[in-house]
Design a protein around this motif. Structure first.
Motif, short mmCIF file in Angstrom:
data_model
loop_
_atom_site.label_atom_id
_atom_site.label_comp_id
_atom_site.label_asym_id
_atom_site.label_seq_id
_atom_site.Cartn_x
_atom_site.Cartn_y
_atom_site.Cartn_z
N ASP A 84 -33.05 58.14 10.18
CA ASP A 84 -33.89 56.99 10.50
C ASP A 84 -33.03 55.80 10.91
OD1 ASP A 84 -36.21 58.40 9.97
OD2 ASP A 84 -36.39 57.68 7.91
N ASP A 85 -31.89 55.62 10.24
CA ASP A 85 -30.96 54.56 10.63
C ASP A 85 -30.54 54.74 12.08
OD1 ASP A 85 -30.99 53.58 8.03
OD2 ASP A 85 -29.05 54.43 7.48
N LEU A 86 -30.12 55.94 12.42
CA LEU A 86 -29.63 56.23 13.76
C LEU A 86 -30.73 56.04 14.80
CD1 LEU A 86 -26.85 56.99 14.78
CD2 LEU A 86 -27.56 59.39 14.74
N ALA A 87 -31.92 56.50 14.49
CA ALA A 87 -33.04 56.36 15.42
C ALA A 87 -33.35 54.90 15.70
CB ALA A 87 -34.27 57.06 14.86
N ALA A 88 -33.24 54.06 14.67
CA ALA A 88 -33.56 52.63 14.83
C ALA A 88 -32.46 51.86 15.53
CB ALA A 88 -33.83 52.02 13.46
N ILE A 89 -31.19 52.27 15.36
CA ILE A 89 -30.05 51.47 15.81
C ILE A 89 -29.50 51.91 17.16
CG2 ILE A 89 -27.68 50.80 15.23
CD1 ILE A 89 -29.81 49.50 13.48
N ALA A 90 -29.57 53.20 17.49
CA ALA A 90 -28.82 53.75 18.62
C ALA A 90 -29.09 53.03 19.93
CB ALA A 90 -29.14 55.24 18.77
N ARG A 91 -30.33 52.61 20.18
CA ARG A 91 -30.68 52.00 21.46
C ARG A 91 -30.56 50.47 21.46
NH1 ARG A 91 -34.81 56.07 21.18
NH2 ARG A 91 -34.70 57.55 22.93
N THR A 92 -30.19 49.87 20.34
CA THR A 92 -30.21 48.40 20.25
C THR A 92 -28.96 47.74 20.81
OG1 THR A 92 -29.33 48.42 17.99
CG2 THR A 92 -31.74 48.47 18.24
N GLY A 93 -27.91 48.50 21.06
CA GLY A 93 -26.73 47.94 21.70
C GLY A 93 -25.56 47.57 20.82
N PRO A 94 -25.35 48.22 19.66
CA PRO A 94 -24.12 47.94 18.91
C PRO A 94 -22.92 48.51 19.66
CG PRO A 94 -25.22 49.83 17.95
CD PRO A 94 -26.14 49.31 19.03
N ASP A 95 -21.74 48.05 19.29
CA ASP A 95 -20.53 48.62 19.89
C ASP A 95 -20.20 49.98 19.29
OD1 ASP A 95 -19.56 46.44 21.69
OD2 ASP A 95 -19.63 45.31 19.82
N ALA A 96 -20.54 50.18 18.02
CA ALA A 96 -20.19 51.43 17.37
C ALA A 96 -21.10 51.70 16.18
CB ALA A 96 -18.73 51.41 16.90
N ILE A 97 -21.15 52.97 15.81
CA ILE A 97 -21.81 53.43 14.59
C ILE A 97 -20.72 53.91 13.63
CG2 ILE A 97 -23.34 55.16 13.56
CD1 ILE A 97 -24.87 53.15 15.22
N LEU A 98 -20.76 53.42 12.39
CA LEU A 98 -19.78 53.80 11.38
C LEU A 98 -20.43 54.79 10.41
CD1 LEU A 98 -17.12 53.55 9.79
CD2 LEU A 98 -18.02 51.45 8.76
N LEU A 99 -19.81 55.97 10.30
CA LEU A 99 -20.31 57.00 9.39
C LEU A 99 -19.47 57.01 8.13
CD1 LEU A 99 -22.38 59.34 9.14
CD2 LEU A 99 -20.56 60.87 9.97
N PRO A 100 -20.09 56.87 6.95
CA PRO A 100 -19.32 56.84 5.70
C PRO A 100 -18.94 58.23 5.21
CG PRO A 100 -21.64 56.52 5.24
CD PRO A 100 -21.52 56.60 6.72
N LYS A 101 -17.89 58.24 4.38
CA LYS A 101 -17.50 59.44 3.61
C LYS A 101 -17.36 60.69 4.48
CE LYS A 101 -19.60 57.61 -0.60
NZ LYS A 101 -20.08 56.33 -0.01
N VAL A 102 -16.69 60.56 5.60
CA VAL A 102 -16.50 61.70 6.49
C VAL A 102 -15.44 62.64 5.89
CG1 VAL A 102 -15.77 62.44 8.79
CG2 VAL A 102 -17.14 60.36 8.51
N GLU A 103 -15.77 63.93 5.87
CA GLU A 103 -14.86 64.93 5.30
C GLU A 103 -14.58 66.10 6.23
OE1 GLU A 103 -15.65 64.37 0.53
OE2 GLU A 103 -16.66 66.03 1.56
N SER A 104 -15.23 66.13 7.39
CA SER A 104 -15.03 67.28 8.27
C SER A 104 -15.33 66.92 9.72
CB SER A 104 -15.94 68.45 7.86
OG SER A 104 -17.30 68.15 8.17
N VAL A 105 -14.80 67.74 10.62
CA VAL A 105 -15.08 67.61 12.04
C VAL A 105 -16.57 67.81 12.30
CG1 VAL A 105 -14.70 68.70 14.30
CG2 VAL A 105 -12.76 68.28 12.77
N ASP A 106 -17.19 68.74 11.58
CA ASP A 106 -18.60 69.04 11.81
C ASP A 106 -19.49 67.81 11.65
OD1 ASP A 106 -18.00 71.66 12.34
OD2 ASP A 106 -18.57 72.42 10.36
#
Length: 281
Positions: A84-106
């Motif tokens: 839901d975060d991604l759906a709301a934010i993706a088209r609004t024009g931020p420079d980047a999306i930060l994903l927390p606690k990344v542990e893998s390429v997948d």
């Protein structure tokens, strides 16, 4: 799969701002930081997630942040809020999306695919937080996961919790993780930001930590309060004499290239392509 060109821009000071705090979102437009992270994750309680998401989406769409890089930290995609975060934010024009606690390429590839589903254009970059032991061990692969990934962000608070480690002067418990992540970022040709300094009353400790991060090769520092911006900007800003020296190196290098030479000599020292790249940065 190394990025062929590094995303070079000022990221000396990148300030977390709680997405649920409308006043903070507005204040960010006036601060002397290089970037802001509008936070929908740790800084927002579960019962405030939906309202904060709507507020951040509106703030990003409205703009007004000037030169500051605008990044939104979403919740992980395996939580009830991430998509839901991604759906709301993706088209609004931020420079980047930060994903927390990344542990893998997948996880990076999943986020990249989801961006396409939710209309995130090709200019929308990805940032990844490294804040667990698994993330640290996989960071070389994570850093190379996608050309869209531009920045690694150290999450030293969560890392301390995972390691059962203490925050101490000099940060000895975290040096291995910090250095490993800097190495991975440099190998992949992407930027990396140091973790936060939690003690707002410890100005000397903040300055020391900023200077340590700059010496280790970090591009800047993440911050939790506007009062920390000046110390980060000072530590990660090249001195005037360094800037002048870099200009002289580039002038010598350009002159050598114009003459068809592959090396130059400046003040008795050899100047090669690697020195020019360092000077340009």
């Amino acid at each position: 799969m190394s990025n062929s060109h590094e995303d070079i821009r000022a990221r000396r000071s990148v300030l977390y701002m709680p997405g649920a705090n409308a006043r903070a979102l507005e204040k960010a437009k006036t601060l002397e930081c290089d970037g802001i992270i509008l936070d929908l994750e740790d800084a927002v309680a579960p019962d405030q997630k939906a309202a904060a998401r709507k507020q951040v989406a509106a703030a990003v769409a409205a703009g007004g942040y000037g030169h500051r890089e605008v990044v939104v930290r979403i919740n992980r995609l395996d939580t009830p809020w991430g998509r839901d975060d991604l759906a709301a934010i993706a088209r609004t024009g931020p420079d980047a999306i930060l994903l927390p606690k990344v542990e893998s390429v997948d996880e990076i590839l999943e986020l990249e695919n989801a961006l396409g589903d939710f209309g995130g254009g090709p200019q929308l970059a990805l940032w990844a937080m490294i804040e667990t032991p698994r993330g640290v061990f996989a960071v070389d692969r994570i850093a190379d996961a996608s050309p869209r990934l531009k920045v690694l962000v150290m999450g030293t608070s969560d890392l301390a919790k995972e390691l059962h480690a203490r925050h101490v002067p000099g940060r000895e418990p975290f040096l291995y993780a910090l250095e490993r992540c800097v190495m991975a970022a440099r190998a992949a040709g992407i930027a990396i930001l140091d973790g936060v300094h939690l003690d707002l009353a410890d100005e000397a400790g903040l300055v020391a930590e900023c200077e340590q991060g700059a010496a280790m090769g970090f591009d800047g520092k993440t911050l939790i309060h506007p009062k920390q911006i000046a110390a980060a900007n000072a530590a990660f800003r090249p001195a005037a004499e360094e800037v002048e020296g870099a200009r002289r190196v580039l002038a010598a290098w350009d002159a050598a290239l114009a003459e068809g030479k592959g090396v130059a000599v400046l003040d008795g020292r050899l100047v090669e392509n690697l020195h020019a790249e360092i000077a340009r940065r």
